[in-house]
Design a protein around this motif. Structure first.
Motif, PDB file in Angstrom:
ATOM      1  N   ALA A 259      67.948  89.741  -3.602  1.00 48.85           N
ATOM      2  CA  ALA A 259      67.266  88.535  -3.139  1.00 48.85           C
ATOM      3  C   ALA A 259      66.840  88.727  -1.690  1.00 48.85           C
ATOM      4  CB  ALA A 259      68.189  87.330  -3.259  1.00 48.85           C
ATOM      5  N   SER A 260      65.605  88.363  -1.376  1.00 47.57           N
ATOM      6  CA  SER A 260      65.106  88.513  -0.018  1.00 47.57           C
ATOM      7  C   SER A 260      65.891  87.655   0.962  1.00 47.57           C
ATOM      8  CB  SER A 260      63.626  88.127   0.041  1.00 47.57           C
ATOM      9  OG  SER A 260      63.150  88.197   1.364  1.00 47.57           O
ATOM     10  N   ALA A 261      66.237  86.445   0.549  1.00 49.73           N
ATOM     11  CA  ALA A 261      66.959  85.526   1.436  1.00 49.73           C
ATOM     12  C   ALA A 261      68.445  85.540   1.152  1.00 49.73           C
ATOM     13  CB  ALA A 261      66.400  84.109   1.272  1.00 49.73           C
ATOM     14  N   GLY A 262      68.935  86.578   0.462  1.00 54.45           N
ATOM     15  CA  GLY A 262      70.297  86.578  -0.044  1.00 54.45           C
ATOM     16  C   GLY A 262      71.352  86.928   0.968  1.00 54.45           C
ATOM     17  N   GLY A 263      72.567  86.947   0.463  1.00 56.41           N
ATOM     18  CA  GLY A 263      73.741  87.269   1.257  1.00 56.41           C
ATOM     19  C   GLY A 263      74.980  87.020   0.441  1.00 56.41           C
ATOM     20  N   GLY A 264      76.098  87.602   0.840  1.00 55.67           N
ATOM     21  CA  GLY A 264      77.359  87.366   0.153  1.00 55.67           C
ATOM     22  C   GLY A 264      77.400  87.915  -1.256  1.00 55.67           C
ATOM     23  N   GLY A 265      76.525  88.885  -1.568  1.00 49.94           N
ATOM     24  CA  GLY A 265      76.530  89.489  -2.900  1.00 49.94           C
ATOM     25  C   GLY A 265      75.793  88.694  -3.948  1.00 49.94           C
ATOM     26  N   LYS A 266      75.224  87.556  -3.564  1.00 53.98           N
ATOM     27  CA  LYS A 266      74.524  86.712  -4.537  1.00 53.98           C
ATOM     28  C   LYS A 266      73.065  87.144  -4.625  1.00 53.98           C
ATOM     29  CE  LYS A 266      77.641  82.851  -3.711  1.00 53.98           C
ATOM     30  NZ  LYS A 266      78.479  83.590  -2.757  1.00 53.98           N
ATOM     31  N   GLY A 267      72.512  87.084  -5.844  1.00 53.69           N
ATOM     32  CA  GLY A 267      71.137  87.507  -6.046  1.00 53.69           C
ATOM     33  C   GLY A 267      70.972  89.002  -5.963  1.00 53.69           C
ATOM     34  N   MET A 268      72.006  89.760  -6.375  1.00 50.78           N
ATOM     35  CA  MET A 268      71.943  91.221  -6.327  1.00 50.78           C
ATOM     36  C   MET A 268      72.346  91.796  -7.676  1.00 50.78           C
ATOM     37  SD  MET A 268      73.733  91.839  -2.595  1.00 50.78           S
ATOM     38  CE  MET A 268      73.426  93.592  -2.583  1.00 50.78           C
ATOM     39  N   ARG A 269      71.585  92.775  -8.139  1.00 55.57           N
ATOM     40  CA  ARG A 269      71.892  93.454  -9.392  1.00 55.57           C
ATOM     41  C   ARG A 269      71.535  94.935  -9.266  1.00 55.57           C
ATOM     42  NH1 ARG A 269      74.044  89.266 -10.324  1.00 55.57           N
ATOM     43  NH2 ARG A 269      74.148  88.087 -12.266  1.00 55.57           N
ATOM     44  N   ILE A 270      72.357  95.795  -9.855  1.00 61.25           N
ATOM     45  CA  ILE A 270      72.049  97.226  -9.933  1.00 61.25           C
ATOM     46  C   ILE A 270      71.539  97.524 -11.334  1.00 61.25           C
ATOM     47  CG2 ILE A 270      72.976  99.573  -9.813  1.00 61.25           C
ATOM     48  CD1 ILE A 270      75.132  98.491  -7.916  1.00 61.25           C
ATOM     49  N   ALA A 271      70.418  98.223 -11.420  1.00 63.70           N
ATOM     50  CA  ALA A 271      69.860  98.623 -12.713  1.00 63.70           C
ATOM     51  C   ALA A 271      69.887 100.146 -12.798  1.00 63.70           C
ATOM     52  CB  ALA A 271      68.436  98.098 -12.862  1.00 63.70           C
ATOM     53  N   TRP A 272      70.542 100.641 -13.834  1.00 63.05           N
ATOM     54  CA  TRP A 272      70.675 102.084 -14.015  1.00 63.05           C
ATOM     55  C   TRP A 272      69.630 102.633 -14.981  1.00 63.05           C
ATOM     56  CZ3 TRP A 272      74.258 104.804 -11.169  1.00 63.05           C
ATOM     57  CH2 TRP A 272      75.205 104.039 -10.481  1.00 63.05           C
ATOM     58  N   SER A 273      68.905 101.752 -15.635  1.00 61.50           N
ATOM     59  CA  SER A 273      67.890 102.182 -16.604  1.00 61.50           C
ATOM     60  C   SER A 273      66.839 101.091 -16.737  1.00 61.50           C
ATOM     61  CB  SER A 273      68.541 102.439 -17.972  1.00 61.50           C
ATOM     62  OG  SER A 273      69.049 101.225 -18.505  1.00 61.50           O
ATOM     63  N   GLN A 274      65.753 101.425 -17.408  1.00 62.44           N
ATOM     64  CA  GLN A 274      64.673 100.461 -17.613  1.00 62.44           C
ATOM     65  C   GLN A 274      65.173  99.241 -18.373  1.00 62.44           C
ATOM     66  OE1 GLN A 274      61.199 102.136 -19.463  1.00 62.44           O
ATOM     67  NE2 GLN A 274      60.233 100.165 -19.823  1.00 62.44           N
ATOM     68  N   ALA A 275      66.097  99.455 -19.297  1.00 59.32           N
ATOM     69  CA  ALA A 275      66.595  98.345 -20.112  1.00 59.32           C
ATOM     70  C   ALA A 275      67.319  97.298 -19.273  1.00 59.32           C
ATOM     71  CB  ALA A 275      67.527  98.885 -21.197  1.00 59.32           C
ATOM     72  N   GLU A 276      67.870  97.709 -18.122  1.00 57.30           N
ATOM     73  CA  GLU A 276      68.641  96.785 -17.301  1.00 57.30           C
ATOM     74  C   GLU A 276      67.809  96.088 -16.228  1.00 57.30           C
ATOM     75  OE1 GLU A 276      71.970  98.855 -15.683  1.00 57.30           O
ATOM     76  OE2 GLU A 276      72.880  99.260 -17.631  1.00 57.30           O
ATOM     77  N   VAL A 277      66.575  96.547 -16.017  1.00 57.86           N
ATOM     78  CA  VAL A 277      65.762  95.985 -14.942  1.00 57.86           C
ATOM     79  C   VAL A 277      65.360  94.545 -15.235  1.00 57.86           C
ATOM     80  CG1 VAL A 277      63.560  96.126 -13.727  1.00 57.86           C
ATOM     81  CG2 VAL A 277      64.901  98.180 -14.116  1.00 57.86           C
ATOM     82  N   ARG A 278      64.862  94.308 -16.449  1.00 55.63           N
ATOM     83  CA  ARG A 278      64.330  92.980 -16.763  1.00 55.63           C
ATOM     84  C   ARG A 278      65.415  91.906 -16.641  1.00 55.63           C
ATOM     85  NH1 ARG A 278      59.787  91.076 -19.271  1.00 55.63           N
ATOM     86  NH2 ARG A 278      59.115  93.237 -19.581  1.00 55.63           N
ATOM     87  N   ASP A 279      66.576  92.141 -17.253  1.00 52.54           N
ATOM     88  CA  ASP A 279      67.650  91.163 -17.176  1.00 52.54           C
ATOM     89  C   ASP A 279      68.151  91.018 -15.744  1.00 52.54           C
ATOM     90  OD1 ASP A 279      69.659  89.401 -18.587  1.00 52.54           O
ATOM     91  OD2 ASP A 279      71.029  90.832 -17.654  1.00 52.54           O
TER      92      ASP A 279
END
Length: 670
Positions: free
Chosen positions: A159-179
């Motif tokens: 997240a551009s305005a994020g902090g505290g770990g909120k609005g963050m996701r790691i994607a290891w493959s194309q299948a995980e990007v959309r979600d």
């Protein structure tokens, strides 16, 4: 200097600011929502103003209500703490228009560094080393997939305005990007009112190291060393330390000077933190700049002796820095443990409820160590679902890193919290982990060391002997107390029984009293599992939660809680049920059948108290392993519940908008 300031925050950080303001002779004003009417920070402040309902979007995030509170009380300045409005330039500008000082940086610096996308662009223009990524607007999930493919996996969606770990996701493959894109945007909008996200390359096994900077309005800027923040879970820091066990002086100086240069480039005025990721070769990359006070600031204060909140207030009042770079000395080592209301045995899911017991260790010097506890709760306080689940920040300082870790271990063993689930067992286990103690850590530490989730440490033979000794003394003193209450003068119905067996798990450990009578204070020689006698000394009394004493030359603090037919002992990340019995009772106990837990394999249980955001299936639907079943929100975090195997939905018991208790049945399977 200001005569009165308002703290536009809650919880432990509001209490922290009030303490420094009080020492400086500055009056304070607290603000509170419906949920915080009886909160500690409200009691501590000189004045308090109600600002709205429990949801932050209707209270702590409403700038107009904060300004109205300032006018009503005559507050000359506002300290924003962290989170909430602390990094909103519009809030700073609104205060300035009303002639109210903002205890933090100016809007220019907040705009330049406070937004993660803009700060990356600024850092690139200033030729600061940054992680490869896409800094423009991401239109939709399809666009996110294309960008991630161009950068190369794994990627971090933030997240551009994020902090505290909120609005963050790691994607290891194309299948995980959309979600990941959808979840990050949703969390960002709910937490910050801004759903913009960006994508950057995820550096595998990095360290998260940050530099504390301090600058005034007269062109002076310094750095106060670094903090190692690599122990993280879901991108949320769990334990921090200062200094880092990884950096050498050359790297520390380079990172510090670069951070100061960046602060000067945006005319930074206040305390701020420049965060870096550092690889195994000590290459460091600019991550972001937090234009506010950091949660983990106490460890910097402990190793430098500088009160950062005081410096923020003085800078905001127009004073010059009283210290220069050559005055900054890092002395000793400091550790911070973040105590969260979450269940470590359920994948750290949030827990809410009332603190029926809250008894932190005593603050101050203890031998060569110092204990500090920044908290915003007390016994009887309620941990609400509306805010961050932090209970306290427990800090220790000592001359060396291992001494600071050992002091933290003992402090955690003495920290009593009942009424909710909490992560003290995990923190206590962390202090014993060889890799942590050796400083061989990265942001992947928790995922690597606890891939199947956290479970209590299994005691070895020596630790089992310690637990057996504690259980025996507890049972002996309990029986002695009952005898005295019943009026019998001789202990234990006329004779002290010398031979016992302690059941821990499925093991039965023989314990013999070689010498000594059982009384308070207790001193007896025990032979455990046939080993040579060891002297046990303790002043523990029945009913006390913390058992203090020594077993041989080892000082011990362990927590004791009664359970049916025994006690639960928590010690250094271990948690065992123990029962001390006479040998004939133990012989009968071995014959007792084992009661099996109920079968819940055909149910989806709510893993924590929370709000049902969505149900992704319907009655009769066949789903595959890994498919989303429901999304539950708690503590501003969305938790996706997925199918663990192929199954058929038989009955759905919940709907979006429902508030569920832990273990409530969301749906049943055929």
């Amino acid at each position: 200097m200001f005569k009165k300031i308002l703290i536009a925050n809650r919880g432990e950080i509001a209490c922290r600011v009030i303490k420094t303001a009080r020492r400086m002779g500055i009056a304070t004003v607290a603000v509170y929502s419906d949920a915080d009417r009886d909160a500690v920070h409200v009691e501590m402040a000189d004045e308090a103003v109600h600002i709205g309902p429990a949801p932050a979007a209707q209270s702590y995030l409403v700038a107009e209500k904060i300004i109205e509170a300032c006018k009503a009380t005559g507050a000359e300045a506002v300290h924003p703490g962290y989170g909430f409005l602390s990094e909103r330039a519009s809030f700073c500008e609104a205060l300035e228009k009303q002639g109210i000082a903002f205890i933090g940086p100016k809007p220019k610096a907040i705009n330049a560094m406070g937004d993660k996308i803009e700060s990356k662009k600024f850092a690139n223009a200033a030729k600061v080393s940054t992680v490869p990524g896409w800094l423009g607007v991401i239109e939709d999930a399809d666009h996110a997939e294309k960008i991630a493919g161009d950068i190369g996996y794994p990627v971090m969606i933030k997240a551009s305005a994020g902090g505290g770990g909120k609005g963050m996701r790691i994607a290891w493959s194309q299948a995980e990007v959309r979600d990941g894109f959808d979840r990050a945007r949703s969390e960002a909008k709910n937490s910050f009112g801004d759903d913009r996200v960006f994508i950057e390359k995820f550096v595998v096994d990095p360290r998260h190291i940050e530099i504390q900077v301090l600058a005034d309005a007269h062109g002076n800027a310094i750095y106060l060393g670094e903090r190692e923040c690599s122990i993280q879970r879901r991108n949320q820091k769990v334990a921090e330390e200062a200094p880092s066990p990884f950096l050498d002086e050359k790297t520390r100086k380079a990172m510090g000077e670069q951070s100061v240069a960046l602060a000067k480039a945006v005319d930074y005025q206040s305390v701020g933190t420049v965060e870096f990721i550092v690889d195994a070769q000590k290459n460091f990359y600019f991550l972001e700049m937090n234009t506010r006070l950091q949660v983990e600031h106490p460890v910097t204060e402990l190793v430098t002796g500088v009160d950062l909140v005081e410096q923020m207030i003085r800078v905001a009042a127009g004073e010059k820095l009283a210290i220069s770079q050559k005055d900054v000395k890092l002395t000793g080592w400091a550790i911070e443990s973040r105590l969260y209301a979450e269940d470590p045995y359920r994948n750290f899911l949030p827990s809410i409820g009332r603190l029926t017991r809250y008894r932190p260790p005593e603050e101050g010097r203890s031998g060569d160590a110092v204990i500090r506890n920044d908290t915003g709760v007390t016994e009887g306080s309620e941990i609400s679902m509306f805010y961050d689940p932090m209970i306290a920040k427990l800090c220790t300082w000592a001359p060396t890193r291992l001494e600071a870790i050992d002091a933290m271990s003992d402090a955690l063993d003495n920290f009593v919290v009942d009424g909710i689930e909490h992560n003290i067992p995990f923190l206590a286990a962390l202090m014993q982990h060889p890799r942590w103690r050796e400083g061989r850590i990265s942001t992947a530490f928790i995922a690597e060391e606890y891939p199947d989730g956290f479970a209590p440490i299994v005691p070895d033979a020596e630790e089992t002997a310690v637990l057996a000794a504690i259980a025996t003394t507890v049972e002996l003193l309990r029986r002695d107390r009952l005898d005295r209450l019943s009026g019998r003068l001789a202990p234990h119905s006329g004779a002290l029984k010398r031979d016992w067996e302690v059941k821990i798990g499925e093991a039965y450990i023989p314990v013999s009293i070689v010498e000594g009578m059982i009384s308070i204070p207790l001193e007896a020689d025990l032979s455990i599992a046939g080993a040579p006698p060891v002297t046990v000394v303790s002043e523990w009394r029945p009913g006390e939660i913390v058992w203090h004493g020594s077993i041989g030359r080892r000082r011990i603090s362990a927590q004791i809680r009664p359970v049916p037919n025994g006690i639960r002992i928590a010690w250094k990340g271990m948690a065992v049920t123990a029962r001390a019995m006479l040998p004939n009772t133990a012989a009968l106990d071995r014959l007792m059948p084992v009661k099996l837990p109920p079968d819940t394999s055909k149910m989806l249980l709510c893993p924590m108290p929370g709000l049902v955001v969505s149900i992704s299936v319907k009655d009769g639907q066949e789903v595959k392993a890994g498919e989303t079943l429901a999304v539950v929100e708690a503590m501003k975090m969305e938790n996706v519940l997925r199918a663990e195997r192929d199954l058929t939905v038989a009955k759905i018991n919940a709907k979006p908008g429902d508030s569920l208790a832990v273990d409530a049945v969301i749906m049943e399977f055929a």
